[in-house]
Design a protein around this motif. Sequence first.
Motif, PDB file in Angstrom:
ATOM      1  N   TRP A   7       1.489   8.021  -7.262  1.00  0.00           N
ATOM      2  CA  TRP A   7       1.310   7.130  -6.115  1.00  0.00           C
ATOM      3  C   TRP A   7       2.306   5.984  -6.232  1.00  0.00           C
ATOM      4  CZ3 TRP A   7      -1.125   7.589  -1.642  1.00  0.00           C
ATOM      5  CH2 TRP A   7      -2.122   8.572  -1.518  1.00  0.00           C
ATOM      6  N   GLU A  31       4.778  13.034   3.291  1.00  0.00           N
ATOM      7  CA  GLU A  31       4.951  11.699   2.746  1.00  0.00           C
ATOM      8  C   GLU A  31       6.211  11.041   3.296  1.00  0.00           C
ATOM      9  OE1 GLU A  31       2.533  10.359   0.852  1.00  0.00           O
ATOM     10  OE2 GLU A  31       1.542  12.240   1.397  1.00  0.00           O
ATOM     11  N   ARG A  85       3.062   9.323  -1.881  1.00  0.00           N
ATOM     12  CA  ARG A  85       3.086  10.085  -3.126  1.00  0.00           C
ATOM     13  C   ARG A  85       4.473  10.651  -3.397  1.00  0.00           C
ATOM     14  NH1 ARG A  85      -1.964  13.824  -1.734  1.00  0.00           N
ATOM     15  NH2 ARG A  85      -0.817  13.702   0.250  1.00  0.00           N
ATOM     16  N   THR A 125      -0.034   4.501  -9.527  1.00  0.00           N
ATOM     17  CA  THR A 125      -0.961   5.606  -9.789  1.00  0.00           C
ATOM     18  C   THR A 125      -2.234   5.118 -10.462  1.00  0.00           C
ATOM     19  OG1 THR A 125       0.904   7.129  -9.989  1.00  0.00           O
ATOM     20  CG2 THR A 125      -1.205   7.838 -10.905  1.00  0.00           C
ATOM     21  N   HIS A 143       1.943   2.939   1.039  1.00  0.00           N
ATOM     22  CA  HIS A 143       1.695   3.777  -0.127  1.00  0.00           C
ATOM     23  C   HIS A 143       2.067   5.215   0.205  1.00  0.00           C
ATOM     24  CE1 HIS A 143      -0.822   0.484  -1.776  1.00  0.00           C
ATOM     25  NE2 HIS A 143      -0.622   1.081  -2.948  1.00  0.00           N
ATOM     26  N   VAL A 201      -4.398   3.114  -7.926  1.00  0.00           N
ATOM     27  CA  VAL A 201      -5.026   3.975  -6.915  1.00  0.00           C
ATOM     28  C   VAL A 201      -6.109   4.841  -7.539  1.00  0.00           C
ATOM     29  CG1 VAL A 201      -4.618   5.906  -5.342  1.00  0.00           C
ATOM     30  CG2 VAL A 201      -3.020   3.993  -5.411  1.00  0.00           C
TER      31      VAL A 201
END
Length: 710
Positions: A115, A81, A105, A141, A103, A144
């Motif tokens: 997210w 990430e 995590r 989150t 985007h 998503v």
Amino acid sequence: MTDHDQQSSRSVPPRLLIDRTRNSETATAQRLAMNRTGSFEWNVEADTLDIDDAGLLVFGLDPHAFDRRPETVMERLEQSERTRLEVAIDEAIKSGRSSYSVHFRVPLDNGKEQWTHIQARILRTEDGQVQRIIGVVQDTTAEVTHSAFVLDLEKRRQRQTSIVERTTSALSRAVTVDDVTASLTGPGGLARLGADGLSLGLVENTSMNVIALSGDSVEAIDELRYTGLDRDFPLADTTLSGRPRFLTSVSALVHRYPALAPHADRMEFRAAAYLPLVAQARSLGTLALFYRERTVFNADERNLCLGLAAIVAQSLQRAKLFDEEREFATGLQSAMLPRRIQEIEGGEIAVRYHSAWSGRQVGGDWYDVIALPKNRFGIVVGDVQGHDTHAAATMGQLRIALRAYAAEGHSPSTVLARASRFLSELDTDRFATCTYAQVDLASGTVRVVRAGHFGPLIRHTDGRVGSPQVRGGLPLGISTDFGDEEFPETRLDLVPGETLVLYTDGLVEEPGADIDSGVRTLINEVNAGPAGAQALADHLSERLWERWGSGDDVALLVLRRSPDPGSPRAPRLHQYIHQADPEGLSDARTIVRQALTDWDMAELADDAELVTDELLVNVLLHTEGGAVLTLEVLPEPVRRVRLSVQDRSSAWPRRRSPGETATSGRGLLLLDAVATRWGVEPRGEGKAVWCEIGPPVPPVSTARSATEPV
């Protein structure tokens, strides 16, 4: 600013304005924080990162412990990430863009993942250098997750739509019940249905007949294919109740139907859907779908199963109706044809009739074999115009009339002339085509007439297939209407072992190709097929009618004259040489040489070839027809070859005295020089010139043979 605005601002104390502004900013920050949204400012030149409290909470950082270092935020992320975020920032900076969005995590302390979304703007100096990056950071989150749910739902709906479309497309091409079961159980059938196994049972009288099983997990119930309509079994119970059953475990299935307990250990599926098949308010049976992984049927999945059952039921209803209509058509047509074909002496006859694959569209094709005086018989293949019950009825009347005229002993041309008059006098606008032949297998004579129909094919003893030129007249009915009832006869000679093939157009009509191409294909298949009449008829049906003849009915008649091989010690062969065959002489010489080689008499092949050529040339030049060549080995004590050429002319050969410059007339002189003996015999309507090649004849008496030349 207007005068009113200026007056309003003057009337409000400055401290109150500042409080209002601060209160507004505070309220906005509170609203953003409540939505788990914060802001940040990254001073790239100083490498410092200022994030408000809401933003730090999004990253899971303690506002009191944050050290304003960008690396502190990056260290919170997994390497993948972190790389995603760094790549997005670098690409935006290097490409000169003014913003970026990404985007990624963020791992939380409770072990879950969040997210996170960053929307940032890049501020640059006048020379394009990055100075600051400002933006907002948000916990996405929920969004998503909802998006993933929507995507998953859309995928499920697309899959269900695909299952329905593919199943509908496959079943739309199914015509018979066998076609329906093949589309369900054949390659890709289970995949189209989205199942791991299936069982299809149809009600037949008072029993349940399982006509299709597919999938490893249902082989355990193969022994239950034939059961009564017993509610102890799920297929019958579903059919009788008309209600679907959705079971999500084998134990539930066995609990509901204890009769299946002995088979439970071999059932590998976890869920089953038993779906009644109902069409036009009529219960046809039950379709069972089996699944290895499924543990629940939601509303959409149940609706999908019921929709598939409706599609299968409609296809089965249509297919059963077609099968019934086809059975009716086939039965009606068969009733119009001879129930039994007589056995013939000296040969073998095979007949085949195949109805069209078009429901009740009955055709007018027919065949017949008619006993005639003097051990002769007539054979006919014909086709009445049209594909309906009227055509079949007309065919039945015409067949009986033609049989009657032939049995009266009329010549072939007269038989067709009277049949044409009979058809013209019927109250119908139909015409008919046919080929009729009178056959005498004792002599091999075949007298053929045809009325607008295909001529016969002849398969010779060496496998070659000829299409003799048979003169013909107009179709029956039309010939009478036009006042032209001339049907000229053509004589053919069928030597032992040769085969005659009569057929209708359904055997040679290939979709998208002309009729000549179909005839050539038929000739190739006759050449490649087996020798026996029955076996050849089966071969032609399988290779041609099942290949492209489904749009029309087919009548086929195959007649083979029994072969005459002689005995192992005195073998014999026969060959017909057609006058119009340019390769006939060459083929005959090759056949003679090969036969003598096979019979261990190759030393006589040169003389036999020379005599064969001379005798055949005389026939083909001086008569109006072909010739039958017979080659045989005479039995011991003297092992010689006897060669005979038969023709239709009654004129006997004459000995001549050719001059030195003559180009002909030396045939009999050549025969005298090469042959041990030779002679001429009357044979039917013509004669046969024969000779023997080999060791001289031992003297047995002083009397001259009646057949020796004078």
